[in-house]
Motif scaffolding. Structure first.
Motif, short mmCIF file in Angstrom:
data_model
loop_
_atom_site.label_atom_id
_atom_site.label_comp_id
_atom_site.label_asym_id
_atom_site.label_seq_id
_atom_site.Cartn_x
_atom_site.Cartn_y
_atom_site.Cartn_z
N GLU A 215 -7.38 71.66 30.34
CA GLU A 215 -7.31 73.09 30.67
C GLU A 215 -6.73 73.89 29.50
N LEU A 216 -6.24 73.17 28.49
CA LEU A 216 -5.68 73.86 27.31
C LEU A 216 -6.67 73.92 26.16
N ILE A 217 -7.93 73.50 26.43
CA ILE A 217 -8.95 73.53 25.37
C ILE A 217 -9.98 74.60 25.70
N PHE A 218 -10.14 75.56 24.79
CA PHE A 218 -11.07 76.68 25.01
C PHE A 218 -12.08 76.72 23.86
N GLU A 219 -13.38 76.56 24.17
CA GLU A 219 -14.41 76.57 23.12
C GLU A 219 -15.00 77.96 22.94
N GLY A 220 -15.22 78.34 21.68
CA GLY A 220 -15.84 79.65 21.41
C GLY A 220 -16.51 79.67 20.05
N GLU A 221 -16.30 80.79 19.32
CA GLU A 221 -16.97 80.93 18.00
C GLU A 221 -15.92 80.95 16.88
N TYR A 222 -16.39 80.70 15.69
CA TYR A 222 -15.53 80.82 14.51
C TYR A 222 -15.43 82.30 14.10
N LYS A 223 -15.09 83.15 15.04
CA LYS A 223 -15.08 84.59 14.78
C LYS A 223 -13.75 85.20 15.18
N ALA A 224 -13.43 86.34 14.57
CA ALA A 224 -12.18 87.04 14.88
C ALA A 224 -12.10 87.39 16.36
N GLN A 225 -13.21 87.89 16.92
CA GLN A 225 -13.18 88.31 18.33
C GLN A 225 -12.79 87.16 19.26
N TRP A 226 -13.21 85.95 18.91
CA TRP A 226 -12.87 84.80 19.77
C TRP A 226 -11.36 84.51 19.72
N GLY A 227 -10.72 84.88 18.61
CA GLY A 227 -9.26 84.73 18.57
C GLY A 227 -8.60 85.61 19.63
N ILE A 228 -9.14 86.80 19.82
CA ILE A 228 -8.61 87.73 20.85
C ILE A 228 -9.00 87.22 22.25
N ASP A 229 -10.30 86.98 22.44
CA ASP A 229 -10.79 86.60 23.79
C ASP A 229 -10.24 85.23 24.21
N GLY A 230 -10.21 84.29 23.25
CA GLY A 230 -9.72 82.94 23.60
C GLY A 230 -8.25 82.96 23.98
N THR A 231 -7.46 83.76 23.27
CA THR A 231 -6.03 83.84 23.57
C THR A 231 -5.83 84.51 24.93
N ASN A 232 -6.62 85.54 25.22
CA ASN A 232 -6.51 86.19 26.53
C ASN A 232 -6.91 85.23 27.66
N GLU A 233 -7.96 84.44 27.41
CA GLU A 233 -8.38 83.45 28.43
C GLU A 233 -7.24 82.46 28.68
N LEU A 234 -6.62 82.04 27.59
CA LEU A 234 -5.51 81.06 27.70
C LEU A 234 -4.35 81.68 28.48
N LEU A 235 -3.99 82.90 28.15
CA LEU A 235 -2.88 83.58 28.84
C LEU A 235 -3.22 83.79 30.31
N ASN A 236 -4.45 84.19 30.58
CA ASN A 236 -4.84 84.47 31.99
C ASN A 236 -5.01 83.18 32.81
#
Ligand code: RIB
Length: 331
Positions: A215-236
């Motif tokens: 549950e601590l692994i989040f897959e996305g893109e090598y992009k700046a936006q994924w740094g924002i979205d992935g961190t928000n997903e993790l926090l939420n």
């Protein structure tokens, strides 16, 4: 009126073959005197070689196609710079193509490069790669892979990085700094770089007796936006964590930004560790602890390998470069 090889031959009283050899530096057995006479006539008459005509004869354009997935990510221009410097040293030109990690665009660029008769291609495959293996297997041009590995047939060589060890060292460092609940916000697991880093992440946890919490692994893109979205997903997700290992620095820089915007202190509350060591990583607050990839050397070595295959008939090979952990202040 443009002077031709034929005119030079007439003025120098030699054959056109002799002039062509001299102008193409293939004049081992021609006297110095003749060589100097021909070159002087060519210079005095502003002779400009017709490179296209020469390419049709020599079947060489001294051009290398460099196909990369994201020119806006500072990792790739650094790699391209190494490639360009080595190509320039060897009298080659680089034809650069940016695929935006799009498989369609990648295959049309590969086709265009073939039509332009480049002598060889260096490729970092796009992340969305359905079907491209097909077009790569049909490619008739010497191909060297760089950074992301692919299982295709006619590869002349590969320049890769030991991403497993790079990720293992990074996560082991976090564990030794007493972080136990380490999240991983990854790049696309369709790339071998993301898969290998995931392997290093899980092995480091296992070797320290820490149970892997998927549950601590989040897959996305090598992009700046994924740094924002992935961190928000993790926090939420409300899953407890005390550190984030990021698939690349664009993700890490934006993970830090997102945490700070929510009043979370890096590293006192949450540690963040990146991957690539792009030039931005030591310009942010706090400066990013990250895994350095030798991007410049990757590009330089890939061109060296390809030219060795093209000009010196050397066997292709796989080069695996090492990473090193750069410790700054985000952990
Ligand atoms: O930052 C882009 C990532 O994609 C890098 O880590 C590189 O390894 C490439 O795979």
């Amino acid at each position: 009126m443009k002077i031709t090889i034929k005119d030079i031959a007439k003025k120098a009283n030699v054959s056109t073959a002799t002039v062509s050899k001299i102008l193409n530096n293939k004049d081992e057995r021609i006297s110095k005197k003749t060589r100097e006479r021909v070159l002087l006539i060519a210079k005095e008459n502003n002779y400009i070689p017709n490179l296209m005509a020469r390419s049709l004869v020599t079947r060489k354009t001294n051009t290398i196609g460099l196909v990369l997935p994201d020119i806006t990510n500072p990792f790739f221009p650094e790699l391209a710079r190494g490639a360009e410097d080595k190509a320039n040293k060897e009298g080659y030109m680089i034809m650069y193509c940016n695929t935006d990690d799009d498989a369609e665009k990648e295959s049309s660029y590969l086709e265009m490069l073939a039509q332009k008769m480049v002598d060889g291609i260096i490729l970092t495959q796009s992340a969305n790669k359905e079907g491209n293996v097909e077009s790569l297997n049909k490619l008739k041009i010497p191909l060297v892979l760089i950074d992301r590995d692919i299982n295709v047939k006619n590869i002349k060589g590969k320049v890769l990085v030991d991403n497993f060890s790079g990720a293992y060292e990074a996560v082991d460092y976090l564990i030794k700094k007493e972080y136990k609940k380490i999240a991983y916000i990854t790049g696309p697991l369709s790339t071998t770089t993301a898969i290998e880093r995931l392997g290093g992440y899980t092995k480091a946890l296992e070797d320290s007796g820490i149970l892997i919490n998927f549950e601590l692994i989040f897959e996305g893109e090598y992009k700046a936006q994924w740094g924002i979205d992935g961190t928000n997903e993790l926090l939420n997700s409300k899953v407890e964590f005390d550190a984030i290992f990021c698939g690349n620095d664009l993700i890490a820089v934006n993970a830090i930004r997102t945490l700070k915007e929510k009043g979370i202190h890096v590293p006192n509350d949450i540690a963040v560790l990146g991957y690539d060591n792009i030039f931005l990583s030591d310009m942010i607050d706090p400066p990013l602890t990250t895994v350095n990839q030798p991007a410049y050397k990757m590009g330089y070595e890939a061109v060296k390998l390809l030219i060795d295959v093209l000009d010196n008939n050397k066997e292709g090979k796989t080069i695996k470069l090492k990473t090193n952990l750069v410790i700054r202040k985000s952990v």
